[in-house]
Write a protein that holds these residues in place. Structure first.
Motif, short mmCIF file in Angstrom:
data_model
loop_
_atom_site.label_atom_id
_atom_site.label_comp_id
_atom_site.label_asym_id
_atom_site.label_seq_id
_atom_site.Cartn_x
_atom_site.Cartn_y
_atom_site.Cartn_z
N UNK A 1 10.25 -24.39 12.75
CA UNK A 1 10.06 -24.55 11.32
C UNK A 1 10.51 -26.01 11.07
N UNK A 2 11.62 -26.45 11.67
CA UNK A 2 12.26 -27.77 11.60
C UNK A 2 11.06 -28.81 11.73
N UNK A 3 10.39 -28.77 13.26
CA UNK A 3 9.65 -30.00 13.63
C UNK A 3 8.23 -29.82 12.64
N UNK A 4 7.94 -28.72 12.30
CA UNK A 4 6.58 -28.60 11.43
C UNK A 4 6.62 -29.12 10.19
N UNK A 5 7.98 -28.92 9.47
CA UNK A 5 8.19 -29.45 8.17
C UNK A 5 8.45 -30.88 8.29
N UNK A 6 9.15 -31.39 9.46
CA UNK A 6 9.29 -32.99 9.39
C UNK A 6 8.03 -33.70 9.77
N UNK A 7 7.10 -32.94 10.44
CA UNK A 7 5.92 -33.89 10.59
C UNK A 7 5.02 -33.84 9.52
N UNK A 8 4.83 -32.58 8.78
CA UNK A 8 4.16 -32.59 7.68
C UNK A 8 4.54 -33.61 6.54
N UNK A 9 5.80 -33.60 6.57
CA UNK A 9 6.43 -34.68 5.40
C UNK A 9 6.27 -36.13 5.92
N UNK A 10 6.30 -36.23 7.05
CA UNK A 10 5.95 -37.77 7.36
C UNK A 10 4.55 -38.28 7.14
N UNK A 11 3.83 -37.12 7.30
CA UNK A 11 2.25 -37.39 7.03
C UNK A 11 1.97 -37.77 5.53
N UNK B 1 -1.92 -37.34 19.96
CA UNK B 1 -0.98 -36.91 20.63
C UNK B 1 0.66 -36.97 19.78
N UNK B 2 1.38 -36.53 20.34
CA UNK B 2 2.92 -36.62 19.84
C UNK B 2 3.11 -38.11 19.57
N UNK B 3 3.98 -38.32 18.53
CA UNK B 3 4.44 -39.80 18.47
C UNK B 3 6.04 -39.94 18.43
N UNK B 4 6.60 -41.12 19.20
CA UNK B 4 7.76 -41.33 18.92
C UNK B 4 8.16 -42.35 18.20
N UNK B 5 8.65 -41.92 16.85
CA UNK B 5 8.93 -42.75 15.71
C UNK B 5 10.46 -43.54 15.83
N UNK C 1 16.15 -45.18 21.79
CA UNK C 1 17.41 -44.30 22.26
C UNK C 1 17.67 -43.53 20.69
N UNK C 2 17.13 -44.10 19.94
CA UNK C 2 17.42 -43.47 18.39
C UNK C 2 16.34 -42.86 17.77
N UNK C 3 15.09 -43.04 18.51
CA UNK C 3 13.79 -42.57 18.06
C UNK C 3 13.52 -41.10 17.83
N UNK C 4 12.72 -40.62 17.02
CA UNK C 4 12.62 -39.18 16.76
C UNK C 4 11.02 -38.77 16.94
N UNK C 5 10.76 -37.61 17.62
CA UNK C 5 9.76 -37.27 18.13
C UNK C 5 8.75 -36.49 17.19
#
Length: 491
Positions: free
Chosen positions: A58-68, A81-85, A90-94
């Motif tokens: 739930x958390x990963x899906x909501x976050x990915x759609x929000x960034x889109x 592919x997945x993106x390291x944002x 060290x502080x990036x979010x996948x």
């Protein structure tokens, strides 16, 4: 007529009555345990996989759609592919690909649906799969609106309502699935306890039956073996006491009867061997007595004493002492306290004494040389082995030769054997005479003046050391004779 069961079959029945029931019991327990283990492992695996989605999906899906939706990450880039944002690793979010997350979840829950058996768990998985399809449709609508700025508010609304609602519903289905699978695990635990208790009860009854069958079968089998063997032992004890006539009454008609038959044959053979040994011992003692009598030859003793008297009358005191000492040493070895074996050093002293005595009498025609390896002195040899050969060399070789003769006695090692050679340069023998001598020794036929000493030595060596040992002869007319003696090393 009662049919006999062989010992082999009885032992097979005994083994069968033990192994087969135990094998059935072990296989049943293993099959039961394997079924429980597979069910338990499958439930635990499903719960573990579902729990991973319960925590992260739930958390990963909501976050990915929000960034889109807000346009910070391109959906096309995510599809690759997945993106390291973030600039700092060290502080990036996948940020994960939402389509990829849906495909992975669909694959896992489809696999789970094939393994679950509880209806409640199946219903929750169907709900999850339906929600995943709905979520995929929502994502496709959002993706379609991304190219139109005026549709941003629609995407924002779909993210807040549809995406959040569907992922929340998926989360709810997963939690219920985990709950129902946990109940299945509890039911499996209770089933295992019941089946285990039942298996233990059946195993106890089966073991009691096995013990009873084994006790009855083994008792009969043991008696069928021990009773005949005890009878054989009694017969063997009688044989040990020297009674070879006792025939054991064996109450058996199986393989033991074969053993009894072989025992009787062995008893007859041992009885015959004992008689043969007694005969051989008597023959050996007779041979040794004859040899001893040969050594205490009155003519040899008379001639030696006559020589001593002559030397004494001539005033040759040193020669008298030497000859008397040699005669004493000669007879000391002949008697040797009744021993059959003496050391090679003692045998050498014996032939030295004999040759010293004969040298006084045949000084003009006799010379000798003894060369025995000193390392052999500690080994034992059958008494009166070499002296008869030396005597034979003197009387049949040197004495009939013109001029002076020499006798050589050599001794050396040859592997595990000891070899002695008695050589003379006397008159020797023709090939026909040599063959005749060998034939006489082989047939043990001679008279007192021709080969008795050689036959005696040959027979004693073979009787005491074995038939691979004995005498060998080489001779040439006019050149001399060599007699080779081979014996084993014995301390």
């Amino acid at each position: 007529m009662k049919r006999s069961i062989s010992l082999k079959k009885r032992l097979f029945i005994l083994s069968f009555s033990i192994i087969v029931p135990l094998l059935i019991m072990v296989i049943s327990v293993l099959v039961l345990l394997r079924g429980f283990t597979e069910s338990y492992s499958q439930i635990v695996t499903n719960i573990t996989e579902a729990n991973e989605y319960n925590v992260n999906f739930e958390k990963e899906m909501n976050y990915a759609v929000y960034r889109v939706v807000i346009g910070s990450i391109s959906l096309d880039d995510l599809k690759e592919g997945d993106i390291l944002d973030g600039k700092d690793v060290r502080y990036a979010t996948l940020v994960k690909n939402p389509y990829g997350m849906i495909d992975d979840a669909r694959e896992h829950f489809e696999s789970m649906r094939e393994t679950v058996t509880a209806d409640d768990s199946t219903f929750q998985i169907k709900g999850i799969l339906s929600c995943l399809n709905t979520l995929e449709n929502v994502l496709m609508k959002i993706e379609k609106n991304l190219g139109t700025p005026s549709n941003y508010s629609d995407n924002q609304s779909m993210w807040e309502n549809d995406v959040h609602g569907v992922t929340s519903l998926i989360q709810n289905y997963i939690q219920k699935y985990i709950y129902y699978e946990t109940l299945s695990l509890e039911r499996l635990k209770n089933t295992i306890e019941q089946e285990t208790a039942q298996a233990i009860s059946i195993s106890i009854l089966l073991l009691v039956g096995i013990v009873g069958i084994v006790f009855w079968t083994s008792r009969r089998t043991i008696r069928s073996v021990t009773v005949p063997i005890n009878a054989l032992c009694d017969a063997a004890r009688q044989m040990e006491k020297g009674d070879f006539s006792a025939e054991p009454p064996i109450p058996s008609d199986d393989e033991i009867q074969i053993l009894v038959h072989r025992f009787d044959r062995m008893r007859y053979k041992i009885a015959n061997l004992v008689e043969d040994i007694k005969t051989e011992q008597m023959k050996l003692k007779d041979t040794e007595l004859k040899l001893l009598q040969e050594q205490i030859n009155p003519h040899f003793l008379y001639n030696t004493l006559d020589t001593i008297v002559w030397l004494a009358e001539d005033g040759q005191d040193k020669e008298v002492i030497a000859m008397t000492t040699s005669l004493s040493e000669f007879f000391r070895t002949v008697l040797s306290g009744g021993r059959d074996y003496i050391t090679i050093r003692e045998e050498e002293t014996h032939i030295q004494s004999y040759l010293n005595i004969q040298h006084f009498r045949y000084e003009d025609i006799l010379d000798y040389e003894i060369s025995i390896d000193e390392s052999l002195y500690g080994y034992s040899i059958l008494k009166l082995t070499l002296q008869p050969l030396v005597e034979n060399a003197l009387y049949h070789g040197i004495k009939n030769k013109r001029g002076k003769g020499i006798i050589n006695i050599n001794g050396f090692e040859d592997g595990d054997d000891i070899v002695f050679e008695v050589c003379d340069n006397g008159i020797g023998m023709t090939e026909e005479e040599l063959i005749s001598l060998r034939q006489k020794i082989k047939q043990k036929s001679s008279n007192e003046n021709s080969g008795f000493g050689l036959i005696n030595v040959e027979e004693r060596i073979r009787m005491n050391y074995g038939y691979r040992y004995g005498l060998e002869f080489e001779s040439r007319k006019g050149e001399g004779t060599k007699v080779t003696v081979r014996i084993p090393k014995k301390n």
